[in-house]
Scaffold this motif. Structure first.
Motif, PDB file in Angstrom:
ATOM      1  N   ILE A 417       4.479  -1.747  -5.406  1.00 44.36           N
ATOM      2  CA  ILE A 417       5.528  -0.793  -5.028  1.00 44.36           C
ATOM      3  C   ILE A 417       6.777  -1.016  -5.869  1.00 44.36           C
ATOM      4  O   ILE A 417       7.365  -0.076  -6.420  1.00 44.36           O
ATOM      5  CB  ILE A 417       5.854  -0.941  -3.524  1.00 44.36           C
ATOM      6  CG1 ILE A 417       4.608  -0.635  -2.688  1.00 44.36           C
ATOM      7  CG2 ILE A 417       7.021  -0.042  -3.125  1.00 44.36           C
ATOM      8  CD1 ILE A 417       4.766  -0.969  -1.217  1.00 44.36           C
ATOM      9  N   VAL A 430       6.752   7.414  -4.351  1.00 46.19           N
ATOM     10  CA  VAL A 430       5.892   6.251  -4.137  1.00 46.19           C
ATOM     11  C   VAL A 430       5.305   6.295  -2.733  1.00 46.19           C
ATOM     12  O   VAL A 430       4.094   6.123  -2.526  1.00 46.19           O
ATOM     13  CB  VAL A 430       6.664   4.935  -4.355  1.00 46.19           C
ATOM     14  CG1 VAL A 430       5.786   3.737  -3.986  1.00 46.19           C
ATOM     15  CG2 VAL A 430       7.135   4.813  -5.792  1.00 46.19           C
ATOM     16  N   LEU A 498      -1.072   1.778   2.723  1.00 51.28           N
ATOM     17  CA  LEU A 498       0.282   2.233   3.063  1.00 51.28           C
ATOM     18  C   LEU A 498       0.305   2.848   4.466  1.00 51.28           C
ATOM     19  O   LEU A 498      -0.155   3.972   4.658  1.00 51.28           O
ATOM     20  CB  LEU A 498       0.788   3.239   2.026  1.00 51.28           C
ATOM     21  CG  LEU A 498       2.014   2.732   1.256  1.00 51.28           C
ATOM     22  CD1 LEU A 498       1.620   1.577   0.366  1.00 51.28           C
ATOM     23  CD2 LEU A 498       2.656   3.828   0.460  1.00 51.28           C
ATOM     24  N   ILE A 506       9.798   1.255   2.485  1.00 57.19           N
ATOM     25  CA  ILE A 506      10.040   1.735   1.111  1.00 57.19           C
ATOM     26  C   ILE A 506      11.259   2.652   1.079  1.00 57.19           C
ATOM     27  O   ILE A 506      12.095   2.571   0.159  1.00 57.19           O
ATOM     28  CB  ILE A 506       8.795   2.488   0.592  1.00 57.19           C
ATOM     29  CG1 ILE A 506       7.615   1.525   0.418  1.00 57.19           C
ATOM     30  CG2 ILE A 506       9.099   3.178  -0.749  1.00 57.19           C
ATOM     31  CD1 ILE A 506       6.295   2.220   0.070  1.00 57.19           C
ATOM     32  N   SER A 513       9.781  -6.212  -1.684  1.00 55.21           N
ATOM     33  CA  SER A 513       8.322  -6.377  -1.626  1.00 55.21           C
ATOM     34  C   SER A 513       7.946  -7.498  -0.657  1.00 55.21           C
ATOM     35  O   SER A 513       6.839  -7.508  -0.112  1.00 55.21           O
ATOM     36  CB  SER A 513       7.757  -6.664  -3.023  1.00 55.21           C
ATOM     37  OG  SER A 513       8.298  -7.859  -3.544  1.00 55.21           O
TER      38      SER A 513
END
Length: 553
Positions: A417, A430, A498, A506, A513
């Motif tokens: 990511i 993303v 995800l 995110i 991360s």
């Protein structure tokens, strides 16, 4: 055949296989006039080694699984190679007047004995499995041929210090170069390193992830060898100042292989590294990759989606390409248009449109991807996302109805990511496009013949992060594994899907991360936890786990 009837009774008495199975295959073997043990092994009813151990016991002979390192080449050279190949037997050792022969075909022992009797020597035969015997004979032939080539080449004093682009390559050098490739395949190597130094040339093979020195050659031979490999891989043999990359495709013993050749100039000449790819691996079974049941469920939830992007990450040589190709074979259906862009195309798959990157013709990853979007693809595979433009187009494809598979270099799944964001992909894209990421490594498998059971100590429990003592295995080393304690490698994986929780992280202002990694560790499976499971199952060692801790942390 009388032998089949007698041997089948022995197998039943010894409870090697069920009597109904043995009787069925005994009748089948009789009908085609084949020995029973060959028919049983051919139909995968019993492991070859177990079968030949039973055969040796039945015949009153000794069974011996001999490794390549035990072979005495100078001793073998004393006997006719045509007999060795015909009778599938090699002289192993001589003590006093007793000559020991390894053989895989017990039905030709007496013929072999008559041909080898000399000077009143007694002969003892040991039974070796045919697959290993073939490896031994191939290895011996290759090494003897290499010695003959080097002796002949040096004796003729025909070696030049520099490569002449127009000079033909001598037949002995061609044989030598081919024999090195075959030797690497016989030993199960993944890479060949040919390294020139001031007074010698090292040949090293990477076997089970570890480099092993195999041989040394004269520096006199090296210019001609370098030229031969460059010609085979279509490189410029006159260019010695810059790195070059090429490819060799060969059939070896009925199997197809690709060899990726890379040269780089060093102070003593150009070093050659050859990576070996077997084209015979063609599985579409995702279970064969080594995922746990939980991991497979997560994988299937991703690759069966109609659109989105799935990224694989891991170091070079960690098996990413094998995983990607297995996914593609699973997805390849008549109603699915799959297109790939690769550098290089490592494995050709029937029914999939594969494109080779060609920078000289301006056919880059990005250029190919732009054209793909006009080719009505369902699935797109990109060999590697290396730059911002490729990442942008891949993301765009994923949100416009295409399933995109690719690889990217990060240390763990959560780091994917961060890498995409650093490449300029907006956070919302993303979160919308990324289905998940798979991080993988390869760890060495413990040798099944010699691994030793032990109880974990307090310090080992701390390393494994377990609270109760457990039984694990440690490496020992035997003839079967060339005294390394390990035989082969197996994948360990970290799967990140995800979820809504990860998407919220995110999109938040305090995204890291590490926060995503905590969720992966809590709800999914990390590389370390998967490796720990393999240690506790006796598949790999604490040593392999401990080494991985230092790498992924």
């Amino acid at each position: 055949m009388i032998f089949n009837r007698l041997f089948s009774k022995y197998l039943i008495d010894e409870a090697v296989l069920e009597s109904e199975t043995i009787k069925e295959y005994c009748d089948r073997a009789d009908s085609i006039d084949t020995p029973l043990h060959i028919e049983l092994v051919k139909n995968n009813l019993i492991e070859e080694e177990k079968m030949y151990q039973a055969l040796a016991d039945f015949l009153g002979l000794e069974y011996r699984f001999c490794q390549l390192a035990e072979i005495n080449l100078e001793f073998i050279k004393q006997y006719p190679r045509d007999l060795i190949i015909e009778y599938q037997g090699v002289p192993f050792e001589i003590r006093g007047d007793l000559l020991t022969i390894l053989c895989s075909n017990p039905f030709r022992i007496e013929e072999f004995r008559e041909l080898l009797v000399q000077g009143g020597k007694r002969i003892r035969f040991l039974i070796c499995p045919p697959t290993q015997m073939k490896r031994i004979i191939d290895y011996a032939n290759n090494k003897i041929q290499q010695d003959e080539v080097m002796n002949e080449y040096i004796k003729n004093d025909s070696v030049k210090e520099e490569i002449d682009p127009d000079a033909p390559i001598d037949a002995p050098v061609i044989k030598l170069c081919d024999s090195i490739l075959k030797d690497a395949i016989n030993r199960g190597a993944s890479d060949i390193h040919i390294e020139p130094f001031a007074k010698t040339v090292f040949i090293r093979f990477r076997i089970d992830g570890k480099l092993q020195k195999i041989d040394e050659l004269s520096t006199q031979l090296y210019p001609a060898m370098l030229a031969r490999y460059k010609i085979m891989s279509e490189l410029n043999i006159a260019e010695r100042r810059i790195p070059q990359d090429g490819k060799i495709s060969l059939d070896v013993e009925g199997a197809s292989y690709d060899f990726r050749v890379s040269t780089v100039p060093t102070i003593h000449g150009e070093k050659i590294v050859i990576r070996i790819y077997s084209k015979s691996f063609s599985s579409n079974d995702i279970s064969s990759l080594g995922f746990s049941d939980k991991q497979k469920d997560l994988i299937m939830s991703m690759i069966t989606r109609p659109h989105g992007i799935i990224l694989l990450t891991g170091p070079t040589g960690s098996g990413k390409s094998t995983t990607l190709y297995t996914f593609l074979r699973y997805l390849a259906k008549e109603d699915t248009n799959i297109m790939t862009v690769e550098d290089p195309v490592e494995n050709e798959i029937l029914g999939i449109n594969q494109v080779q990157v060609n920078p000289k013709a301006n056919l880059t990853f990005a250029a190919a991807l732009r054209s793909f979007l006009r080719q009505d693809p369902n699935v797109i595979m990109i060999g590697e996302i290396r730059d911002e433009e490729t990442a942008q187009i891949a993301t765009r494809a994923a949100i416009t109805g295409h399933l995109v598979l690719s690889s990217i270099h990060t240390n763990d799944a959560a780091g994917v990511i961060t890498r995409l964001i650093n490449m300029g992909i907006p956070k919302y894209l993303v979160a919308d496009s990324l289905l998940g990421a798979i991080s993988q490594r390869l760890v060495r498998k413990l040798c099944p013949k010699c691994k030793k059971l032990k109880q974990t100590t307090a310090s080992e429990m701390a390393i494994l992060k377990i609270t109760e003592p457990a039984e694990i295995y440690e490496p020992v080393g035997c003839l079967y594994c060339n005294n390394t304690g390990y035989l082969g490698r197996i994948g360990v994986f970290e799967i990140m899907v995800l979820t809504d929780e990860i998407k919220d992280i995110i999109m938040s202002d305090n995204f890291t991360s590490e926060r995503v990694g905590e969720i992966v560790e809590r709800d999914m499976t990390t590389v370390l936890s998967h490796t720990r499971d393999r240690v506790l199952l006796g598949q790999t060692s604490l040593e392999e786990y401990d080494q991985l801790v230092d790498i992924v942390k």
